[in-house]
Design an enzyme around this catalytic site. Structure first.
Site, mmCIF file in Angstrom:
data_model
loop_
_atom_site.group_PDB
_atom_site.id
_atom_site.type_symbol
_atom_site.label_atom_id
_atom_site.label_comp_id
_atom_site.label_asym_id
_atom_site.label_seq_id
_atom_site.Cartn_x
_atom_site.Cartn_y
_atom_site.Cartn_z
ATOM 1 N N ASP A 1 0.852 -1.191 0.000
ATOM 2 C CA ASP A 1 0.000 0.000 0.000
ATOM 3 C C ASP A 1 0.883 1.235 0.000
ATOM 4 O O ASP A 1 2.095 1.163 0.268
ATOM 5 C CB ASP A 1 -0.915 0.001 1.230
ATOM 6 N N HIS B 1 -25.647 23.269 -18.032
ATOM 7 C CA HIS B 1 -26.777 22.970 -18.911
ATOM 8 C C HIS B 1 -26.404 23.158 -20.380
ATOM 9 O O HIS B 1 -25.407 23.794 -20.720
ATOM 10 C CB HIS B 1 -27.966 23.877 -18.567
ATOM 11 N N GLU C 1 -28.666 30.050 -11.191
ATOM 12 C CA GLU C 1 -27.709 31.029 -11.701
ATOM 13 C C GLU C 1 -27.823 32.331 -10.907
ATOM 14 O O GLU C 1 -28.839 32.591 -10.238
ATOM 15 C CB GLU C 1 -27.964 31.283 -13.187
#
Length: 432
Positions: free
Chosen positions: A8, A238, A313
């Protein structure tokens, strides 16, 4: 004689102070050797590969050429790349992968992914090495080998593997594997070319036999307990609207997507419905253009859309629907003040400072409710830029130094014990 290597590595800062640990056992779980080392400033992936190299070197020292070894790691990235199933796209990891591949070809190796909890021994060693380095000390292990109470058992491959990134978590008091990410540059689920051997493999680290199984520390006192899994935000702007086509300010007005915008939303949805994406939650601005984009993804993934009003917005007030040139002509003084000070609002509108408060409020709530999940946030330019700015701890001026295309993807991982990590910005690969 067959061997088992558990390895690890981790980084407290990514990149940050890093270290690795590896333990060699026999088939019955008897600990034959331990090795660990702090490696200075590095990423999680570099530390994990370093742990693998140390473990393979230890087996060669113990069993010689041709020894049979099962390598167990909780890094899906390293296991899949070494097995040849994933390509290595991060050139910074390639030299380490080549070195590990050269060592592996001198042995008979099988590669096994195991869950994090099955890799606690190597995890502990790595953290002990980092803790020692933080105190100016070098990690040491003393004693003779002793049997473990229960040998570690390999686990079956998970149904949904965790994708691990080349650049990974923030500060951690424990080793943190590279987290799942939708923008994992390292992963390409197709056959990868075999690793070529370097001209001369680097000498392996020193190996110390182990008898004392030290108690696992809970941190160094100046770091919180870590989270091993990030809360991942995929930030989707969008699609196109009539106002974006004409480059007009579009705030809390509510235009719908154009036909092209709907196609962009569908393209994003198609991408996000496939591997390596695995969306758990979809959160959207209440405005129509964002909702339409979010619903396209929901239709593909089957994940319902939750509306978050604070992700709307910014309100551009009197400037709504105007172009930058028109605003510069009609409101020159107000525009100059707005560009120079994030606390200044457009006439009748909302300042970036005010918008930032609600966006941060939304972020905190989403992270609290969906810790460790992958959350698709469908929003707008201002909220997405604000989230990126806060994650980067960047000055307010950075808002004017970022560009976001319609239907673009960005990504941020949040860790409870460290800073956020920006993993992508303005990715439009799905748009062709």
């Amino acid at each position: 004689m067959s061997f088992v290597v558990e390895a690890d590595g981790g980084s407290r800062g990514n990149p940050g102070p890093a270290g690795y640990g590896a333990v060699v056992k026999d088939a019955d779980g008897l600990v034959l050797a331990e090795t660990a080392e702090a490696i200075g400033t590095a990423t999680n992936n570099v530390a994990e590969y370093s742990g693998l190299i140390a473990g393979l070197s230890s087996v060669l020292a113990l069993g010689g050429e041709g020894a049979s070894v099962e390598v167990r790691m909780d890094s899906k990235l390293v296991i899949e790349q070494m097995a040849g199933r994933w390509k290595i796209k991060n050139e910074g990891l390639r030299p380490l992968a080549l070195e590990a591949g050269a060592l592996a070809r001198r042995l008979r190796v099988t590669w096994t992914w195991i869950p994090r909890e099955r890799n606690s021994h190597a995890d502990r060693l790595a953290n002990e090495a980092m803790d020692a380095a933080a105190k100016g000390l070098k990690w040491e292990s003393t004693g003779v080998a002793e049997p473990l109470a229960e040998p570690a058992r390999p686990a079956a491959e998970p149904a949904r593997p965790a994708a691990e990134a080349a650049a990974t978590p923030g500060p951690s008091a424990r080793v943190a594997p590279a987290p799942e990410s939708a923008f994992e540059a390292e992963i390409a689920p197709e056959p990868a070319a075999s690793l070529a051997a370097p001209t001369a493999p680097a000498p392996g680290p020193s190996v110390a036999s182990a008898a004392v199984r030290r108690e696992r520390a809970e941190g160094t006192g100046w770091m919180a307990r870590p989270t091993r899994v990030a809360t991942s935000f995929l930030l989707l702007r969008h699609g196109e609207t009539p106002l974006s086509v004409e480059k007009r300010f579009s705030g809390v007005g509510d235009p719908s997507l154009t036909s092209r915008g709907l196609a962009q939303a569908e393209a994003a949805a198609l991408r996000l419905s496939r591997e390596p994406y695995a969306i758990d939650v979809i959160v959207s601005s209440p405005l129509t253009r964002a909702r339409q984009t979010a619903e396209a993804v929901a239709a593909r993934t089957g994940v319902p859309v939750r509306v978050e009003r604070d992700l709307r917005e910014a309100d551009f007030g009197a400037w709504e629907g105007h172009t930058f040139a028109e605003i510069q002509r009609d409101w020159p003084a107000e525009l100059a003040a707005w560009l120079g000070d994030p606390s200044v609002a457009p006439p009748g509108g909302e300042s970036f400072t005010e918008a930032g408060l609600r966006v941060e409020r939304a972020r905190e709530q989403i992270v609290a409710e969906h810790e460790g999940k992958t959350v698709l946030v469908v929003s707008h330019v201002t909220p997405i830029k604000l989230l990126l700015r806060f994650a980067l701890m960047a000055p307010p001026e950075s808002l004017y130094r970022m560009h976001l295309d319609v239907a673009c993807l960005s990504a941020i991982d949040y860790y409870a014990d460290g800073p956020a990590v920006v993993r992508a910005l303005n990715d439009t690969a799905h748009l062709g």
